[in-house]
Scaffold this motif. Structure first.
Motif, PDB file in Angstrom:
ATOM      1  N   ILE A 165       0.846  -1.190   0.000  1.00 25.85           N
ATOM      2  CA  ILE A 165       0.000   0.000   0.000  1.00 25.85           C
ATOM      3  C   ILE A 165       0.885   1.244   0.000  1.00 25.85           C
ATOM      4  CG2 ILE A 165      -0.179  -0.035   2.545  1.00 25.85           C
ATOM      5  CD1 ILE A 165      -3.045   1.116   2.182  1.00 25.85           C
ATOM      6  N   VAL A 182      -3.046   4.459  -3.931  1.00 29.69           N
ATOM      7  CA  VAL A 182      -4.424   4.725  -3.503  1.00 29.69           C
ATOM      8  C   VAL A 182      -4.979   5.954  -4.208  1.00 29.69           C
ATOM      9  CG1 VAL A 182      -5.894   5.341  -1.555  1.00 29.69           C
ATOM     10  CG2 VAL A 182      -4.122   3.598  -1.265  1.00 29.69           C
ATOM     11  N   ASP A 205      -0.484  -1.300   8.555  1.00 28.79           N
ATOM     12  CA  ASP A 205      -0.892  -1.268   7.141  1.00 28.79           C
ATOM     13  C   ASP A 205      -2.410  -1.114   7.034  1.00 28.79           C
ATOM     14  OD1 ASP A 205       1.728  -1.726   6.297  1.00 28.79           O
ATOM     15  OD2 ASP A 205       1.438  -3.894   6.112  1.00 28.79           O
ATOM     16  N   GLY A 259      -4.691   1.937   5.429  1.00 27.49           N
ATOM     17  CA  GLY A 259      -5.734   1.738   4.430  1.00 27.49           C
ATOM     18  C   GLY A 259      -7.077   2.282   4.860  1.00 27.49           C
ATOM     19  N   CYS A 313      -7.388   5.829   4.381  1.00 22.68           N
ATOM     20  CA  CYS A 313      -7.598   6.163   2.965  1.00 22.68           C
ATOM     21  C   CYS A 313      -9.025   5.858   2.506  1.00 22.68           C
ATOM     22  CB  CYS A 313      -6.605   5.395   2.092  1.00 22.68           C
ATOM     23  SG  CYS A 313      -4.884   5.847   2.322  1.00 22.68           S
ATOM     24  N   PHE A 342      -8.917  -5.591   1.808  1.00 24.60           N
ATOM     25  CA  PHE A 342      -7.471  -5.677   1.662  1.00 24.60           C
ATOM     26  C   PHE A 342      -7.016  -7.077   1.248  1.00 24.60           C
ATOM     27  CE2 PHE A 342      -8.350  -2.513   4.977  1.00 24.60           C
ATOM     28  CZ  PHE A 342      -7.721  -1.397   4.434  1.00 24.60           C
TER      29      PHE A 342
END
Length: 203
Positions: free
Chosen positions: A92, A97, A116, A120, A123, A128
């Motif tokens: 990522i 993204v 991680d 995410g 974002c 995932f």
């Protein structure tokens, strides 16, 4: 559309596809579709990957074809230009993204740690790729993630076999698994499309 919604129309496996010859693309896609596998991840591990995505998108429109192993923002742009409907990455980054969001291309980044996942979530993502799944703790790690991340769904990939897939799919936070067994090098080299179809049906 989300990956989870797409997977309601497919078997819960995303094949990790490595295409060496462009002529393999269409018959492979048709074999997987005939076996009930709809989401097709064409990895960027060979020079013909983008051409293969373009050919599948044009000639097998029933398939939901996407790009795998995207590691740079330009990969996202090239995938979109080739007709990809989604992108997957082993990791990522802000660049990946942002580019996927700019292009409105569904994106599933790879995660391995709680940090991680939090990145995410910040974002705006909730789906995932857990990679590399077996090496990163496998089923036990995914069970541990379910407590602090109850609304997150995973697609574990990496070291998963047809035999171990069900252990992962039995978890509530797993929506699918990624695997290369459906399109092994031996089957691809032999152009054994019937064999690939049967594997898809039994997965």
């Amino acid at each position: 559309m989300s990956f989870e919604m797409w997977l309601k129309q497919s078997k819960p496996v995303i094949p990790v596809i490595v295409i060496d010859e462009i002529e393999q693309a269409v018959p492979l896609a048709r074999a997987l579709l005939a076996g009930g596998v709809t989401l097709l991840e064409v990895t960027l591990r060979t020079p013909v990957a983008f051409a293969a995505i373009e050919r599948i998108a044009k000639e097998v429109p029933e398939a939901i074809v996407g790009v795998g192993t995207a590691t740079k923002a330009e990969h996202i742009q090239q995938a979109k230009d080739a007709g990809a409907q989604f992108a997957l990455s082993p990791g990522i980054s802000e660049g990946l993204v942002q580019k996927s969001q700019d292009l409105a291309l569904p994106f599933m980044p790879g995660v391995m740690t709680p940090s991680d996942i939090i990145h995410g979530l910040d974002c705006g993502l909730t789906e995932f790729k857990f990679f590399p799944a077996q090496q990163a703790g496998g089923v036990k790690m995914l069970k541990a993630f379910s407590g602090p991340f109850p609304n997150v769904k995973f697609c574990p990939t990496g070291g998963i076999s047809q035999e171990s897939a069900q252990d992962f799919l039995s978890l509530d936070n797993v929506m699918a698994v990624g695997g290369s067994w459906l399109c092994s090098k031996a089957l691809m080299a032999e152009k054994d499309w019937a064999g690939i179809e049967e594997l898809a049906k039994s997965s």
